[in-house]
Design a protein around this motif. Structure first.
Motif, mmCIF file in Angstrom:
data_model
loop_
_atom_site.group_PDB
_atom_site.id
_atom_site.type_symbol
_atom_site.label_atom_id
_atom_site.label_comp_id
_atom_site.label_asym_id
_atom_site.label_seq_id
_atom_site.Cartn_x
_atom_site.Cartn_y
_atom_site.Cartn_z
ATOM 1 N N UNK A 1 0.848 -1.193 0.000
ATOM 2 C CA UNK A 1 0.000 0.000 0.000
ATOM 3 C C UNK A 1 0.879 1.236 0.000
ATOM 4 N N UNK A 2 0.323 2.316 -0.540
ATOM 5 C CA UNK A 2 1.022 3.598 -0.523
ATOM 6 C C UNK A 2 0.764 4.258 0.830
ATOM 7 N N UNK A 3 1.842 4.661 1.480
ATOM 8 C CA UNK A 3 1.746 5.260 2.804
ATOM 9 C C UNK A 3 2.306 6.681 2.751
ATOM 10 N N UNK A 4 1.505 7.642 3.215
ATOM 11 C CA UNK A 4 1.945 9.039 3.252
ATOM 12 C C UNK A 4 2.889 9.240 4.434
ATOM 13 N N UNK A 5 3.994 9.933 4.171
ATOM 14 C CA UNK A 5 4.973 10.240 5.201
ATOM 15 C C UNK A 5 4.676 11.601 5.813
ATOM 16 N N UNK A 6 5.275 11.894 6.963
ATOM 17 C CA UNK A 6 5.049 13.175 7.640
ATOM 18 C C UNK A 6 5.509 14.354 6.799
ATOM 19 N N UNK A 7 6.528 14.125 5.956
ATOM 20 C CA UNK A 7 7.039 15.221 5.123
ATOM 21 C C UNK A 7 6.229 15.413 3.842
ATOM 22 N N UNK A 8 5.114 14.658 3.688
ATOM 23 C CA UNK A 8 4.254 14.808 2.525
ATOM 24 C C UNK A 8 4.561 13.856 1.385
ATOM 25 N N UNK A 9 5.693 13.170 1.435
ATOM 26 C CA UNK A 9 6.033 12.199 0.394
ATOM 27 C C UNK A 9 5.302 10.883 0.661
ATOM 28 N N UNK A 10 5.351 10.013 -0.311
ATOM 29 C CA UNK A 10 4.724 8.699 -0.176
ATOM 30 C C UNK A 10 5.759 7.601 -0.343
ATOM 31 N N UNK A 11 5.496 6.462 0.276
ATOM 32 C CA UNK A 11 6.337 5.290 0.064
ATOM 33 C C UNK A 11 5.442 4.063 0.046
ATOM 34 N N UNK A 12 5.943 2.995 -0.523
ATOM 35 C CA UNK A 12 5.203 1.746 -0.558
ATOM 36 C C UNK A 12 5.642 0.873 0.611
ATOM 37 N N UNK A 13 4.673 0.304 1.305
ATOM 38 C CA UNK A 13 4.942 -0.608 2.412
ATOM 39 C C UNK A 13 4.203 -1.918 2.170
#
Length: 171
Positions: A83-95
């Motif tokens: 799933x795509x997860x939003x990071x605190x800095x506004x970017x996204x990563x896949x987990x």
């Protein structure tokens, strides 16, 4: 885009840490901590791989061999749900949100080997379930049963599903 998704999903795939020890007092200097293991690369080989981008899953088939640090998983099929997860800095990563291995599953760590017909792992809850002719070997101790449930956060393990047998050899 698809390659980036796969690469990110694979980085999280082998979060499959060791199952809780049969004896809580046993430790190993060779054991890799989950935080150390998370920074290590994942190496996966299989006869084929297919990505289902809309379903957010990657499926590896045929002699799957996945290794991260000191943890190795082998099976005939490995499905990674991500799933795509939003990071605190506004970017996204896949987990990775779930891993499912099927057919001739073997999980090997520095402390133990677990075999079964199938395995499911939830990285968010750190719960591992291995089912079908399960065998847990730790040193010379062997535990067998139909289903192994392990909570890796609490180091609690439970073997269920009919008769459970064990042969415990002190180390």
């Amino acid at each position: 885009m698809m390659k980036a998704l796969l690469a990110t999903a694979l980085l999280a795939v082998l979060v499959l840490p060791v199952a809780p020890a049969m004896s809580q007092n046993q430790t190993s200097e060779n054991q890799t901590s989950p935080s150390t293991q998370a920074a290590q690369p994942v190496d996966v080989t299989a006869n084929e791989m297919e990505i289902f981008d809309k379903e957010k899953k990657a499926v590896f088939r045929g002699s799957v061999d996945a290794t991260r640090g000191t943890t190795n998983l082998k099976s005939e099929m490995l499905t990674i749900i991500y799933a795509e997860v939003k990071q605190q800095d506004g970017t996204s990563k896949m987990d990775a949100t779930a891993l499912e291995a099927k057919d001739n599953v073997t999980i090997t760590t520095t402390r133990e080997t677990i075999t079964g017909d199938w395995a499911k792992y939830d990285p968010q809850t750190e719960k591992l379930v291995v089912g079908g002719n399960v065998k847990l070997i730790q040193g010379k101790s062997i535990l067998t049963g139909n289903e192994l449930q392990a909570d890796l956060k609490t180091s609690r393990m439970k073997m269920t599903g009919g008769r459970v047998t064990g042969s415990f050899v002190p180390q």
